[in-house]
Design a protein around this motif. Structure first.
Motif, mmCIF file in Angstrom:
data_model
loop_
_atom_site.group_PDB
_atom_site.id
_atom_site.type_symbol
_atom_site.label_atom_id
_atom_site.label_comp_id
_atom_site.label_asym_id
_atom_site.label_seq_id
_atom_site.Cartn_x
_atom_site.Cartn_y
_atom_site.Cartn_z
ATOM 1 N N LYS A 52 0.837 -1.209 0.000
ATOM 2 C CA LYS A 52 0.000 0.000 0.000
ATOM 3 C C LYS A 52 0.874 1.262 0.000
ATOM 4 O O LYS A 52 0.588 2.227 -0.726
ATOM 5 N N VAL A 53 1.940 1.247 0.797
ATOM 6 C CA VAL A 53 2.858 2.397 0.824
ATOM 7 C C VAL A 53 3.489 2.586 -0.551
ATOM 8 O O VAL A 53 3.562 3.704 -1.062
ATOM 9 N N LEU A 54 3.925 1.492 -1.162
ATOM 10 C CA LEU A 54 4.521 1.564 -2.500
ATOM 11 C C LEU A 54 3.507 2.028 -3.541
ATOM 12 O O LEU A 54 3.828 2.817 -4.431
ATOM 13 N N GLU A 55 2.272 1.553 -3.401
ATOM 14 C CA GLU A 55 1.220 1.945 -4.343
ATOM 15 C C GLU A 55 0.876 3.430 -4.188
ATOM 16 O O GLU A 55 0.724 4.145 -5.179
ATOM 17 N N ASP A 56 0.772 3.898 -2.948
ATOM 18 C CA ASP A 56 0.484 5.314 -2.706
ATOM 19 C C ASP A 56 1.588 6.215 -3.266
ATOM 20 O O ASP A 56 1.329 7.343 -3.661
ATOM 21 N N ALA A 57 2.809 5.684 -3.300
ATOM 22 C CA ALA A 57 3.932 6.444 -3.845
ATOM 23 C C ALA A 57 4.014 6.327 -5.368
ATOM 24 O O ALA A 57 4.846 6.968 -5.991
ATOM 25 N N GLY A 58 3.162 5.497 -5.965
ATOM 26 C CA GLY A 58 3.169 5.318 -7.406
ATOM 27 C C GLY A 58 4.274 4.407 -7.905
ATOM 28 O O GLY A 58 4.563 4.381 -9.096
ATOM 29 N N LEU A 59 4.887 3.648 -7.004
ATOM 30 C CA LEU A 59 5.993 2.770 -7.387
ATOM 31 C C LEU A 59 5.528 1.404 -7.854
ATOM 32 O O LEU A 59 6.259 0.698 -8.547
ATOM 33 N N VAL A 60 4.317 1.000 -7.445
ATOM 34 C CA VAL A 60 3.726 -0.256 -7.903
ATOM 35 C C VAL A 60 2.255 -0.023 -8.200
ATOM 36 O O VAL A 60 1.664 0.962 -7.762
ATOM 37 N N SER A 61 1.680 -0.955 -8.930
ATOM 38 C CA SER A 61 0.233 -0.953 -9.128
ATOM 39 C C SER A 61 -0.268 -2.336 -8.758
ATOM 40 O O SER A 61 0.475 -3.314 -8.842
ATOM 41 N N THR A 62 -1.513 -2.405 -8.324
ATOM 42 C CA THR A 62 -2.103 -3.689 -7.965
ATOM 43 C C THR A 62 -3.385 -3.892 -8.745
ATOM 44 O O THR A 62 -4.044 -2.932 -9.158
ATOM 45 N N GLU A 63 -3.713 -5.170 -8.924
ATOM 46 C CA GLU A 63 -4.932 -5.532 -9.635
ATOM 47 C C GLU A 63 -5.489 -6.792 -9.000
ATOM 48 O O GLU A 63 -4.763 -7.767 -8.780
ATOM 49 N N LYS A 64 -6.769 -6.776 -8.715
ATOM 50 C CA LYS A 64 -7.440 -7.954 -8.159
ATOM 51 C C LYS A 64 -7.707 -8.934 -9.288
ATOM 52 O O LYS A 64 -8.364 -8.610 -10.266
ATOM 53 N N ILE A 65 -7.147 -10.138 -9.159
ATOM 54 C CA ILE A 65 -7.350 -11.206 -10.140
ATOM 55 C C ILE A 65 -7.839 -12.431 -9.377
ATOM 56 O O ILE A 65 -7.070 -13.068 -8.660
ATOM 57 N N GLY A 66 -9.125 -12.715 -9.534
ATOM 58 C CA GLY A 66 -9.708 -13.818 -8.771
ATOM 59 C C GLY A 66 -9.654 -13.514 -7.287
ATOM 60 O O GLY A 66 -10.104 -12.472 -6.846
ATOM 61 N N ARG A 67 -9.055 -14.427 -6.522
ATOM 62 C CA ARG A 67 -8.959 -14.228 -5.075
ATOM 63 C C ARG A 67 -7.641 -13.594 -4.653
ATOM 64 O O ARG A 67 -7.421 -13.366 -3.465
ATOM 65 N N THR A 68 -6.780 -13.319 -5.608
ATOM 66 C CA THR A 68 -5.479 -12.757 -5.246
ATOM 67 C C THR A 68 -5.324 -11.341 -5.791
ATOM 68 O O THR A 68 -6.045 -10.916 -6.682
ATOM 69 N N ARG A 69 -4.392 -10.643 -5.230
ATOM 70 C CA ARG A 69 -4.062 -9.297 -5.696
ATOM 71 C C ARG A 69 -2.669 -9.354 -6.301
ATOM 72 O O ARG A 69 -1.698 -9.666 -5.639
ATOM 73 N N GLN A 70 -2.589 -9.060 -7.610
ATOM 74 C CA GLN A 70 -1.322 -9.052 -8.331
ATOM 75 C C GLN A 70 -0.668 -7.680 -8.177
ATOM 76 O O GLN A 70 -1.331 -6.651 -8.283
ATOM 77 N N VAL A 71 0.610 -7.686 -7.960
ATOM 78 C CA VAL A 71 1.379 -6.453 -7.801
ATOM 79 C C VAL A 71 2.350 -6.360 -8.975
ATOM 80 O O VAL A 71 3.034 -7.328 -9.295
ATOM 81 N N ARG A 72 2.380 -5.193 -9.598
ATOM 82 C CA ARG A 72 3.278 -4.958 -10.733
ATOM 83 C C ARG A 72 4.149 -3.745 -10.437
ATOM 84 O O ARG A 72 3.709 -2.799 -9.791
ATOM 85 N N LEU A 73 5.331 -3.793 -10.967
ATOM 86 C CA LEU A 73 6.261 -2.687 -10.826
ATOM 87 C C LEU A 73 5.776 -1.511 -11.648
ATOM 88 O O LEU A 73 5.371 -1.662 -12.797
ATOM 89 N N GLY A 74 5.787 -0.343 -11.064
ATOM 90 C CA GLY A 74 5.467 0.883 -11.768
ATOM 91 C C GLY A 74 6.750 1.677 -11.956
ATOM 92 O O GLY A 74 7.685 1.525 -11.180
ATOM 93 N N THR A 75 6.820 2.512 -12.948
ATOM 94 C CA THR A 75 8.055 3.262 -13.188
ATOM 95 C C THR A 75 7.884 4.767 -13.065
ATOM 96 O O THR A 75 8.867 5.486 -12.966
ATOM 97 N N GLU A 76 6.686 5.235 -13.067
ATOM 98 C CA GLU A 76 6.474 6.672 -13.140
ATOM 99 C C GLU A 76 7.172 7.425 -12.010
ATOM 100 O O GLU A 76 7.957 8.328 -12.243
ATOM 101 N N ARG A 77 6.899 7.081 -10.782
ATOM 102 C CA ARG A 77 7.487 7.796 -9.652
ATOM 103 C C ARG A 77 8.971 7.511 -9.527
ATOM 104 O O ARG A 77 9.740 8.350 -9.107
#
Length: 111
Positions: A52-77
Motif C-alpha cells: 500500500k505504501v509503495l502503491e500510494d507512492a506510485g511505485l507499484v500498481s495492484t490488480e485484483k485477479i480472482g482471489r489474489t491481488r497481483q502487484v506490478r512494478l510501476g516506473t512513473e514515480r
C-alpha cells in the motif's frame, strides 16, 4: 509543491529495506501478495501494508485477479526520483570538475 510531495512519498517508500526488496522482486515480473510475503517471512496483512505504501507512492500498481491481488512494478514515480537524483548528480559533477580544474591549475603554477 505537488512535485515535492510526490518525491517525498517515493523516497519515504524507498527508505524501507522490505519495500526495496519488493521492488527488486517485482523487477522479475508481477507477483501476488502471498508470493511477496512468503520469502520475507511476513504475514499477508504486513505485506499488504508495505504494498500500500509503495502503491500510494506510485511505485507499484495492484490488480485484483480472482482471489489474489497481483502487484506490478510501476516506473512513473521511480523515473521522477531518478530525474531528481540525476539533476543533483550533474550539479555535483560540475562542481567537482571545477574543483579539479582549480587544483590542476594551482599545481601547474607552483613549478
Amino acid at each position: 509543491m505537488v512535485q515535492d510531495a510526490l518525491l517525498d512519498r517515493a523516497f519515504s517508500a524507498l527508505s524501507d529495506a522490505t519495500r526495496r526488496s519488493i521492488l527488486t522482486r517485482l523487477g522479475n515480473g508481477p507477483a501476488s501478495i502471498g508470493e511477496l510475503a512468503e520469502p520475507a517471512g511476513m504475514t499477508l496483512t504486513g505485506m499488504k501494508k508495505h504494498v500500500k505504501v509503495l502503491e500510494d507512492a506510485g511505485l507499484v500498481s495492484t490488480e485484483k485477479i480472482g482471489r489474489t491481488r497481483q502487484v506490478r512494478l510501476g516506473t512513473e514515480r521511480l523515473d521522477d526520483a531518478m530525474a531528481w537524483i540525476g539533476f543533483y548528480q550533474r550539479l555535483w559533477e560540475r562542481r567537482l570538475d571545477g574543483l579539479d580544474a582549480y587544483f590542476t591549475l594551482q599545481k601547474g603554477t607552483e613549478k
